[in-house]
Design an enzyme around this catalytic site. Structure first.
Site, mmCIF file in Angstrom:
data_model
loop_
_atom_site.group_PDB
_atom_site.id
_atom_site.type_symbol
_atom_site.label_atom_id
_atom_site.label_comp_id
_atom_site.label_asym_id
_atom_site.label_seq_id
_atom_site.Cartn_x
_atom_site.Cartn_y
_atom_site.Cartn_z
ATOM 1 N N ASP A 139 -4.547 -24.703 16.773
ATOM 2 C CA ASP A 139 -4.783 -25.997 16.137
ATOM 3 C C ASP A 139 -6.162 -25.971 15.508
ATOM 4 O O ASP A 139 -6.862 -24.968 15.590
ATOM 5 C CB ASP A 139 -4.613 -27.157 17.139
ATOM 6 C CG ASP A 139 -5.436 -26.928 18.394
ATOM 7 O OD1 ASP A 139 -6.632 -26.630 18.246
ATOM 8 O OD2 ASP A 139 -4.881 -27.023 19.510
ATOM 9 N N LYS A 161 -3.069 -31.221 14.051
ATOM 10 C CA LYS A 161 -2.887 -32.167 12.945
ATOM 11 C C LYS A 161 -3.043 -31.426 11.635
ATOM 12 O O LYS A 161 -3.970 -30.643 11.476
ATOM 13 C CB LYS A 161 -3.971 -33.243 13.020
ATOM 14 C CG LYS A 161 -3.572 -34.443 13.800
ATOM 15 C CD LYS A 161 -4.614 -35.547 13.606
ATOM 16 C CE LYS A 161 -4.701 -36.362 14.879
ATOM 17 N NZ LYS A 161 -6.034 -36.766 15.209
ATOM 18 N N MET A 272 -15.817 -35.909 22.680
ATOM 19 C CA MET A 272 -14.888 -36.946 22.176
ATOM 20 C C MET A 272 -15.506 -38.333 22.349
ATOM 21 O O MET A 272 -14.796 -39.296 22.682
ATOM 22 C CB MET A 272 -13.541 -36.888 22.935
ATOM 23 C CG MET A 272 -12.827 -35.569 22.785
ATOM 24 S SD MET A 272 -11.342 -35.457 23.814
ATOM 25 C CE MET A 272 -12.044 -35.053 25.410
HETATM 26 N N1 SAH Z 1 -12.143 -27.437 25.112
HETATM 27 C C1 SAH Z 1 -13.143 -27.853 24.148
HETATM 28 C C2 SAH Z 1 -13.268 -29.335 24.049
HETATM 29 C C3 SAH Z 1 -12.037 -30.041 23.535
HETATM 30 S S1 SAH Z 1 -12.259 -31.777 23.348
HETATM 31 C C4 SAH Z 1 -14.480 -27.169 24.507
HETATM 32 O O1 SAH Z 1 -14.626 -26.601 25.589
HETATM 33 O O2 SAH Z 1 -15.360 -27.190 23.652
HETATM 34 C C5 SAH Z 1 -12.717 -31.871 21.649
HETATM 35 C C6 SAH Z 1 -14.149 -32.315 21.519
HETATM 36 O O3 SAH Z 1 -15.027 -31.193 21.656
HETATM 37 C C7 SAH Z 1 -14.519 -32.885 20.178
HETATM 38 O O4 SAH Z 1 -14.151 -34.251 20.066
HETATM 39 C C8 SAH Z 1 -16.028 -32.749 20.205
HETATM 40 O O5 SAH Z 1 -16.610 -33.706 21.056
HETATM 41 C C9 SAH Z 1 -16.179 -31.417 20.874
HETATM 42 N N2 SAH Z 1 -16.314 -30.298 19.922
HETATM 43 C C10 SAH Z 1 -15.593 -29.164 19.915
HETATM 44 N N3 SAH Z 1 -16.038 -28.320 18.981
HETATM 45 C C11 SAH Z 1 -17.087 -28.936 18.382
HETATM 46 C C12 SAH Z 1 -17.984 -28.571 17.338
HETATM 47 N N4 SAH Z 1 -17.894 -27.403 16.719
HETATM 48 N N5 SAH Z 1 -18.942 -29.460 16.974
HETATM 49 C C13 SAH Z 1 -19.057 -30.639 17.594
HETATM 50 N N6 SAH Z 1 -18.227 -31.038 18.580
HETATM 51 C C14 SAH Z 1 -17.265 -30.195 18.981
#
Ligand code: SAH
Length: 360
Positions: A139, A161, A272
């Protein structure tokens, strides 16, 4: 050692049962080669591959090897393998050996943590799992732009999406991942960051186990730590913060949770959390957080448009609104935010950190 060769129009023969060599065959077809399959056991070859006779003599091997640019051996019987290697050596034709695909009726699922979007932060194990996959479910949160290059020949399925389409619901993703593995495929499920940090990886593992599908998890670099780092913020720092709390801002926190968070006096990292920021900031202040506690909002970490907006817990909502801050973003609440800022004592502390890092 890895070599990148342009195989467009080159003649490649894959030696071995096409069922166990299916991944190699698909990869060479995807690379634009003219692909032949020579197998001691007859089996159906995938489309785009021509079946040729398996040599039964040294002369037969010479005939075959001299007609191609590359010989790929996948689980070739020992005696044939010896002759093949000698003939390749004699005719100076490239010869490589590749791992067979699983032929068991049930395949395998690997959840791959893709890191925060920067290719360099995808682990070697993760990349390896992608290369071995027959099917990859991905995704937009995982690094997916180079998937076709990392996993040539794999079927790529977007479950996130896309413009005009909703994301595939979680239970449907689980159903499709399991179904693909039950059909014998080696499946990789590529996820953003780490699969077990707000990534619903646990649910996918349970779904696989319930269906009797073997599953492996490859941890990834989570955005919770790497995105603040990309903005110059260490989430812990000696004498400044020794507790780190990672919070989901998907739904507003309860009064109890807010009170505990303030009481912990930890660095708070929120994923998030853009939409619920007003509720969170007001709640933290209401439960006694210092009004001048620094907050950073880091949007689109590791992209060319990465941006950091900073304020305090009392003005961050206004500041972030004025800046038009949007998801995806990581929020950091805590004294460590000051370490990224070029002022006074904080700047000395940061320099100290940088020196230590350079010393290795
Ligand atoms: N499993 C992921 C998190 C999934 S929840 C992890 O460990 O990073 C998705 C959230 O992760 C987004 O809403 C944002 O808050 C954050 N996120 C993931 N990648 C990001 C990025 N490159 N820049 C900023 N926020 C990011």
């Amino acid at each position: 050692m890895e070599l990148t060769l342009d195989l467009t129009g080159r003649r490649v023969v894959v030696i071995g049962d096409p069922r166990v060599a299916r991944r190699s065959l698909a990869r060479y077809v995807a690379a634009g080669a003219v692909v032949f399959s020579a197998s001691p056991a007859r089996g159906a070859v995938p489309s785009g591959v021509r079946s040729v006779e398996f040599p039964s003599s040294v002369i037969g091997w010479r005939h075959l090897v001299s007609a191609v640019d590359l010989v790929v051996a996948v689980a070739v019987p020992d005696d044939a393998s010896r002759v093949m290697a000698e003939v390749c050596q004699e005719l100076r034709t490239w010869c490589t050996r590749e791992e067979p695909s699983a032929t068991a009726s049930v395949g395998h699922v690997t959840l791959v943590g893709g890191g925060p979007g920067n290719e360099g932060l995808l682990t070697a194990a993760g990349k390896d799992a992608l290369r071995r996959a027959d099917v990859i479910f991905y995704d937009r949160l995982g690094p997916h732009e180079h998937l076709a290059e990392w996993a040539p020949g794999a079927e790529l399925i977007n479950v996130g999406k896309t413009p005009g389409h909703h994301a595939v619901p979680q239970h449907e993703i689980e159903r499709r991942v399991v179904e693909s593995a039950l059909a014998g495929n080696t499946v990789a499920r590529l996820k953003g960051g780490d699969p077990f940090v707000f990534g619903r990886g646990g649910e996918e593992v349970i779904a696989c186990r319930k269906a009797g599908v073997p599953v492996t998890v490859i941890s990834g670099v989570t955005s919770a730590i790497s995105v603040p780092a990309a903005a110059g913020i260490p989430v812990t720092h000696r004498e400044i913060s020794r507790i780190l709390t990672i919070v989901s801002g998907h739904a507003p926190l309860s009064e109890d949770e807010l009170a505990h968070l303030v009481g912990l006096d930890s660095t708070i990292v929120v994923l998030m959390g853009v939409t619920t920021l007003p509720h969170l900031a007001a709640g933290l202040v209401r439960h006694g957080m210092r009004a001048d506690m620094p907050v950073a909002v880091i949007e689109r970490g590791f992209s060319e448009t990465q941006r950091t907006t900073t304020g305090t817990v009392s003005d961050i909502v206004e500041v972030a609104n004025a800046a038009g801050a949007r998801s995806p973003a990581v929020l950091v609440i805590g004294e460590v935010v000051r370490l990224s800022q070029d002022d006074g004592v904080a700047s000395d502390v940061l320099q100290h950190t940088v020196t230590l890092a350079t010393q290795g």
